[in-house]
Design an enzyme around this catalytic site. Sequence first.
Site, PDB file in Angstrom:
ATOM      1  N   ASP A 156      63.329  44.354  61.774  1.00  0.00           N
ATOM      2  CA  ASP A 156      64.002  45.440  62.483  1.00  0.00           C
ATOM      3  C   ASP A 156      63.629  46.806  61.886  1.00  0.00           C
ATOM      4  OD1 ASP A 156      65.695  46.470  64.448  1.00  0.00           O
ATOM      5  OD2 ASP A 156      67.308  45.074  64.004  1.00  0.00           O
ATOM      6  N   ASP A 211      67.745  47.807  72.425  1.00  0.00           N
ATOM      7  CA  ASP A 211      68.366  46.494  72.601  1.00  0.00           C
ATOM      8  C   ASP A 211      68.786  46.249  74.046  1.00  0.00           C
ATOM      9  OD1 ASP A 211      68.052  46.204  69.928  1.00  0.00           O
ATOM     10  OD2 ASP A 211      70.178  46.059  69.443  1.00  0.00           O
TER      11      ASP A 211
END
Length: 660
Positions: A156, A211
């Site tokens: 991430d 996301d």
Amino acid sequence: MGVAAPAASATPTDVAPDAVAAPPGDNLALTPPMGFNNWNSTHCRPEFNEEMVRGIADLFVESGLKDAGYEYVNLDDCWALPERDENGKLVPDPERFPSGLDALGDYIHSKGLKFGIYTSAGTKTCNPAGFPGALGHEVSDAQQFADWGVDYLKYDNCNNQGVDAVERYTAMRDALAATGRDIVYSICEWGQNQPWTWAQDVGHLWRTTGDITDTWDSVMSIFKRNVELAEYAGPGHWNDPDMLEVGNGGMTDTEYRSHFSLWAMMAAPLLIGSDLRVASEETFDILGNTEVIAVDQDPLGRQGTVVSSENGAWVLSKEMADGSRAVALFNESDTAQHVGTTAEAVGLPAADAYEMRDLWEHESYQTAGTISATVPAHGIEVFRVSPDGDWAQYPSAVEVGASAVQSEAGTTAELTTAVTNLGRTPAKSVSVDVAGPEGWTIEAGSATTSPALATDAALTTDWTVEIPPGTPGGSYDLTVTADYRSPRHQPRQDSLTVEAQVLVPPGEGTSYVSDLAFVREANGQGPVERDTNVGSVAAGDGTPITIEGTVFDKGLGTHAPSTVEIYTAGRCDVFSAQVGIDDAAGAGGGPPQRGSVTFEVWADGTRVAATGVLNGTAPAQPLTADVSGASFVELVVTDGGNGKNSDHADWADATVSCTA
């Protein structure tokens, strides 16, 4: 997972696709990875634990998902303790994973599956609790992952301290390579630094957007960004539009089929994001559709491209290794519509006819070259079309179409149906019928049969639909059924469900819009709420409408982009509301620009009133519109041109004034 964080300090210069370095020569991820990630269904809740992960591995085998191609069982954030040990090593949470991650990896491997894990290219991961990130610990962390038997790393982008993205992600690439273990490397930097231009020799897949959430608007937003990047995808290097939401409950099964199909057409990684232990049979049917999966996993590795897109009707084509084309006919709009193309347009060579395999119905047909269907709202049809083979062995493809029906109770509406033969050979003994709810009268005003339909010929029939007096307002199903025969084949039957809307006009005087029936609604987050704001995603989770401290008892809670359509029957003259961004979005103490929207009023397709851009610090603004003579009024909210973050838009005290 991934939340907003400071971008890296440097953005790489664009590189033309043919100048990008070759993918790593490790023969990993030659087709898009398939598997599971817990984040979308559990986040960091207690149910994310060893028992759950083992259960998912068991279900992969028992349900047939493993045989369908799913192999990775991946952990997301919150698997570690907040602090490293005295040697700087990562420590798995002993409450969540009492057996340890090496034992968990062994269990997953014992099922013939592969084990994945998560961390961030920063000092901390994305969870507010702040679990250890790998920035500065790449070599040590990569070796721990390898020692645990990890086969997949999701890396991430949070808390990256402004360090250049290429530098951070390349450091982990090198650390993984040094372990000597084959580990698929997923770069999750949300498309901030255009990874498609530089990551082909760094990782095997890269996120192209922020996301995903379990909403139709999120799926559409991500699809439209990712589909433009087809030229950068191929074996060993994939555009990643984020995980699947199929089965999480925020969309309909029709929308989930579209979501799954679009990801397959885009050669996207297929990572299940729902808790399979409680998933429905329909969820397993969608996720386990091996014919659609074969489109995603085709060894040629092409990402599908857009052939056409107009008025919400999309045609996508994906070149396949065997010379066929996967073709998706997708209807983004809120009403059923015809979507079509041709074999030539999708890149197939000229031929007398083609085999057209329906990948959701699992049946094959013949077509003379037209590829079309009447597609339901938010629905999709996916075909595999090939010029090879004995197309004559298949029945003709027949498209059944129908117009929409909208009318008041106690009136007669008009309906037109069309049965069109797409095949090279005639469709014979063609007939059509329409059935409706009990008590409705439906009569044909023109021919309902034809002895034969040649290629591209249609049987068009006009119908009258009598809606009984007293029928409550709402949507009702009409079923159009076509029967026909193809030469050398048994009788065939195709059907189409048509939505008939019974409209209810407002009463005399002034009516609150929140008390009226909606003809249509679309909302950027969850459903439109009546007399509360939009809370999160679930229906009914809002709180009282509040704009800059003023509370309103009545109104609509929406979230950009949003449309609410009401029926006014030509009897209303004035629409009025107090509009603004709800305090729940951060106004009245939140960041000054949190949320920005525009409000618009449309009457029979013409905009008759609008605000400028309103932000989260503005008090409620009056908005009045002349809607005289209009049959339909639409209340539209746009995102103000800067994305939909915190765009909780209220139509407070929204009313229409009408005559009898």
